[in-house]
Motif scaffolding. Structure first.
Motif, mmCIF file in Angstrom:
data_model
loop_
_atom_site.group_PDB
_atom_site.id
_atom_site.type_symbol
_atom_site.label_atom_id
_atom_site.label_comp_id
_atom_site.label_asym_id
_atom_site.label_seq_id
_atom_site.Cartn_x
_atom_site.Cartn_y
_atom_site.Cartn_z
ATOM 1 N N ASP A 105 0.686 -1.212 -0.054
ATOM 2 C CA ASP A 105 -0.102 -0.009 0.010
ATOM 3 C C ASP A 105 0.769 1.331 -0.081
ATOM 4 O O ASP A 105 1.960 1.251 0.626
ATOM 5 N N LEU A 106 0.491 2.287 -0.885
ATOM 6 C CA LEU A 106 1.311 3.603 -0.592
ATOM 7 C C LEU A 106 0.459 4.569 -0.192
ATOM 8 O O LEU A 106 -0.878 4.677 -0.419
ATOM 9 N N GLU A 112 4.738 7.501 1.238
ATOM 10 C CA GLU A 112 5.101 6.251 2.192
ATOM 11 C C GLU A 112 4.770 4.841 1.468
ATOM 12 O O GLU A 112 3.841 4.809 0.725
ATOM 13 N N ILE A 113 5.681 3.958 1.880
ATOM 14 C CA ILE A 113 5.300 2.427 1.440
ATOM 15 C C ILE A 113 5.282 1.607 2.462
ATOM 16 O O ILE A 113 5.999 1.748 3.519
ATOM 17 N N GLY A 114 4.143 0.815 2.370
ATOM 18 C CA GLY A 114 4.048 -0.261 3.591
ATOM 19 C C GLY A 114 3.889 -1.505 2.807
ATOM 20 O O GLY A 114 2.852 -1.759 1.659
ATOM 21 N N ALA A 174 0.310 3.328 5.348
ATOM 22 C CA ALA A 174 0.640 2.416 4.442
ATOM 23 C C ALA A 174 0.685 1.241 5.010
ATOM 24 O O ALA A 174 0.069 0.161 4.629
ATOM 25 N N LEU A 175 1.417 0.944 6.159
ATOM 26 C CA LEU A 175 1.398 -0.403 6.821
ATOM 27 C C LEU A 175 0.351 -0.935 7.507
ATOM 28 O O LEU A 175 0.038 -2.145 7.220
ATOM 29 N N VAL A 219 0.390 0.185 -8.158
ATOM 30 C CA VAL A 219 1.489 -0.458 -8.919
ATOM 31 C C VAL A 219 1.930 0.633 -9.863
ATOM 32 O O VAL A 219 2.998 0.622 -10.584
ATOM 33 N N GLY A 220 0.888 1.477 -10.329
ATOM 34 C CA GLY A 220 1.173 2.373 -11.370
ATOM 35 C C GLY A 220 2.102 3.320 -10.851
ATOM 36 O O GLY A 220 3.050 4.024 -11.561
ATOM 37 N N PHE A 221 2.023 3.874 -9.569
ATOM 38 C CA PHE A 221 2.983 4.586 -8.847
ATOM 39 C C PHE A 221 4.401 4.216 -8.763
ATOM 40 O O PHE A 221 5.471 4.660 -9.137
ATOM 41 N N LEU A 222 4.580 2.817 -8.474
ATOM 42 C CA LEU A 222 5.845 2.255 -8.368
ATOM 43 C C LEU A 222 6.719 2.036 -9.732
ATOM 44 O O LEU A 222 7.740 2.100 -9.829
ATOM 45 N N LYS A 223 5.626 1.804 -10.895
ATOM 46 C CA LYS A 223 6.158 1.577 -12.128
ATOM 47 C C LYS A 223 6.816 2.654 -12.721
ATOM 48 O O LYS A 223 7.696 3.077 -13.320
#
Length: 616
Positions: A51-52, A66-68, A194-195, A137-141
């Motif tokens: 989750d972001l 934030e990334i969790g 996120a977490l 996933v769009g943000f991560l890519k």
């Protein structure tokens, strides 16, 4: 919370609901199929639920804050990943209100260029899961692309469409993460951090998978189509594919009384059968068939060619009600030049020799000649019209005596000069001199030559007519003549090719595959009599001798028909023509007329291209 990344590797409590995901047993006999045959059970899959939190809704104008992530397998938490991320600018006030993340909290946090490689390492080899995965996933890519970092080929699972599939509106007003977490009594309440949101998504994921298990969604491969709008009763039958081979073969759907409902073939039988129970299958008749299917059986085959031929034979022999092709070889007709005093053209269902007592070769009528088979009666009639447009052979169907009576009367076609009229005495002045038995004999000789030696005269005649019609802007008539010419050339070419195998008592051919094995085929009179594979490093002639010794006995056919279903012979011819095929031995060389119909293949192909169709 520390602004620095933290990875928690200690396990959390396992989720009891995941026990429902274990694949059910289907019988009392213990069987251990390979992983490729059964897929990956969900309880053996490692999921990374991510989750972001971001500064906005678009990766082109916003950044990650934030990334969790939580790594789970079999209901057990294997580790957690959490970090704040410096977005490179202030956090908007509305985002702070929503998430509680302030600019001060992220000012000393690492940038995404430091965080993303660590996250990808954490998720390596796992299946990514997110609630509304397109967003996360769009943000991560996008971040990986900005860093020129290769994005791994993750399998991605989105819990939103899964929830829409199994949670009806009367049970939950929407499919938001908070709503689903409350419905499934998640151990963590999502709070837009996120977490904690990732932890809540883990519980939601397990609950959804528990609901999907009765529908036959028990393996990772099932999740790709789990959200398809397929009736639960149909989807639950995906278990019918369990235990089927993953290699080439034939599969048979059976009904309540073990009736064969449908026969098909595939290079991966199990994968193909499972695809029937997804939204990709849209054929109404097949959907109906799936409703009544009780079991699926399979026949493993050494090669794809064997599978396709076995499929044809099973369809022709069983005639399953849900197969629409290849059931009726008698519907692939031939055009026959009959054996009688004054031959004519006839569309017949099979090739047969001259009947006892008929005129033999060398007499005026001669032996029968065939071209074909054609894909339809319409195509055969087009070929007949092509001949009638080029030769004055009779079109009537009654039997005529060799010698016409003196009082015979000309028919309308004879009056129009479109028939040599063997029913009239030669040289009847009322109609013209180019009529009668001798004139018809000349026409028959021309037809015989066109059908069995070279169609050059017919081609010249029809192409001249097509050119003339086109010059007069009679394009529809020109197209009709063009189609008739193509039909004749296709039928005559196929007869030449079939005849080469119909006269061959035995042919052995081989083709090497990518592994160095030899695919071997024994063909007798145009029918596959045996096939097998010689493994790499072995002497293929040992396998060849064994195949020949055990090959099926095939009775000699009446050429140009072969000893097999026409489609089987076509498959064998296509395989023999393929690159890399080697002829090992044969009892008869493949020979065709030098100026036969096959020599006009370029013309036939051009005609088919012009009308956008395949050979008839």
């Amino acid at each position: 919370m520390s602004p620095r990344a933290s990875v928690v590797t200690g396990p959390r409590s396992p989720v009891p609901a995941l026990s429902a995901l274990r694949a059910p047993t289907t019988g009392s006999t213990a069987v251990q199929p390979t992983l490729d045959e059964v897929g990956t059970p969900l309880h053996e899959v490692t999921f990374v639920v991510v989750d972001l939190e971001t500064t906005g809704g678009s990766p082109t104008t916003s950044a990650i804050t934030e990334i969790g992530a939580v790594k789970v397998r079999g209901g057990e938490v294997l580790g957690e990943f959490q970090t704040l991320v410096n977005p490179g600018g202030p956090v908007p006030a509305q985002i702070t209100v929503l998430t509680g993340i302030t600019t001060a909290m992220v000012i000393d946090a690492p940038r995404i260029t430091e965080v993303l490689p660590s996250f990808l390492e954490f998720a390596r080899g796992a299946v990514l899961v997110a609630h509304n995965a397109r967003f996360d996933v769009g943000f991560l890519k996008a971040a990986a692309s900005a860093m020129d970092l290769a994005w791994p080929s993750f399998t991605v699972v989105d819990t939103v469409p899964l929830a829409r599939r199994v949670v009806p509106r009367d049970e939950a007003p929407n499919h938001k993460l908070g709503t689903l977490a409350g419905l499934f009594h998640a151990s963590v309440t999502p709070d837009h951090r996120a977490l904690s949101d990732a932890r809540a998504t883990v519980d939601v994921l397990h609950a959804l998978l528990g609901r999907l298990a009765p529908w036959g969604i028990t393996h990772l491969e099932d999740l790709a189509t789990a959200a398809d709008p397929v009736a639960p009763a149909v989807r639950a039958k995906r278990a019918l594919a369990d235990g089927l081979p993953s290699g080439p073969g034939v599969y048979l759907f059976h009904g309540p009384d073990d009736e064969v409902l449908y026969v098909g073939t595939s290079q991966n039988v199990r994968g193909r059968v499972r695809s029937y129970f997804t939204a990709a299958e849209k054929r109404r008749a097949i959907s109906e068939m799936l409703q009544i299917a009780h079991r699926v059986s399979a026949i493993s085959c050494a090669t794809t060619l064997e599978a396709r031929i076995r499929e044809l034979r099973l369809i022709a022999g069983r005639r399953p009600r849900y197969n629409r092709r290849s059931k009726f070889p008698e519907r692939m007709p031939w055009v026959r030049l009959t054996a009688e005093a004054h031959p004519r053209l006839s569309v017949v269902s099979a090739v047969s020799p001259a009947p006892p007592g008929s005129l033999a070769a060398g007499t005026p009528g001669g032996a029968p000649v065939h071209i074909g088979p054609f894909s339809s009666r319409r195509a055969a009639l087009q070929a007949v019209e092509a001949v009638h447009g080029s030769f004055l052979i009779r079109r009537c169907t009654r039997r005529l005596p060799r010698l016409a009576p003196d009082d015979a009367v000309a028919c309308p076609l004879a009056e129009l000069g479109r028939c040599a009229a063997p029913c009239l005495p030669a040289g009847d002045g009322a109609v013209g001199s180019a009529i009668g038995a001798l004139a018809h004999d000349d026409a028959v000789a021309g037809v015989r030559t066109a059908m069995s030696q070279t169609p050059a005269v017919l081609v010249e005649s029809l192409t001249a007519r097509i050119t003339s019609l086109a010059a007069d802007e009679r394009f529809e008539e020109a197209a009709t003549e063009r189609d008739r010419l193509a039909a004749f050339l296709d039928g005559a070419s196929r007869a030449e090719r079939f005849a080469s195998l119909a006269h061959c008592a035995e042919l052995v051919a081989a083709r090497a595959d990518d592994t160095g094995a030899w695919e071997l085929v024994v063909v007798r009179y145009g029918r596959m009599a045996a096939t097998g594979v010689a493994p790499p490093g072995t002497d293929p002639y040992v396998t060849i001798d064994a195949l020949v010794a055990t090959a099926e006995d095939v009775a000699p056919p009446v050429p140009p028909a072969t000893g097999a279903h026409p489609e089987e012979t076509s498959l064998l011819l296509a395989w023999l023509d393929a690159p890399g095929v080697r002829l090992v031995r044969t009892t008869a060389p493949a020979a065709h007329p030098v100026r036969g119909a096959q020599s006009f293949g370029t013309m036939a192909a051009a005609i088919r291209a012009a009308r956008g169709s395949r050979p008839d």
